[in-house]
Design a protein around this motif. Structure first.
Motif: not given
Length: 157
Positions: A2-3, A5, A150-157
């Motif tokens: 998950i992303r 923040d 996970p902090c700077n990408d969009q893992p769901a994509k």
């Protein structure tokens, strides 16, 4: 994955400890590369920084490994961009990358023992690595990392 923040969890690191560590790291990386290759990077503050960062990282990552999301009790503090010898897909390491970021709160992640062992200093990128001493934000802009962050990408994509 998950992303995460990171902005919701402020750095728990003592600014004086970080400044002292960064001064030593920057002094080392300011030396000519042929001199650096004959010397060892001074990471004496690394354990203290990891110890001080652990609880904040556990909070930031909801008590889960930043890579596999397994629950972790204490976890291992991992440098997303490793301290030394960042290796590419072929296993070839780059001795100069990324020790200068080892005291940077934004480069610290929490990992389960299995993920920490698997990742080691593995950090493949597409193209050239960032210039030595480049700030983390600039490193992120200049490199195309092949590991999902996970902090700077969009893992769901």
């Amino acid at each position: 994955m998950i992303r995460i923040d990171r902005s919701r969890t402020p750095s728990p690191l003592d600014p004086d400890l970080v400044a002292s560590a960064q001064a030593r790291l920057y002094e080392f990386y300011s030396r000519p590369s042929d001199v650096r290759r004959k010397q060892k990077l001074d990471l004496r503050d690394s354990d203290m920084i990891a110890q001080k960062a652990r609880q904040g990282l556990l909070e930031a990552f909801f008590g889960k490994c930043s890579y596999c999301e397994a629950a972790v009790v204490s976890g291992e503090v991992d440098r997303f961009r490793p301290n030394i010898d960042a290796s590419n897909l072929s296993g070839e390491g780059s001795p100069d990358h990324y020790g200068w970021l080892s005291a940077d709160w934004e480069n610290l992640y929490i990992a389960c023992p299995a993920c920490a062992r698997s990742k080691r200093s593995f950090f493949p990128i597409e193209g050239q690595r960032a210039e030595v001493l480049m700030p983390l934000e600039a490193v992120r802009r200049s490199e195309r990392a092949l590991l999902v962050d996970p902090c700077n990408d969009q893992p769901a994509k």
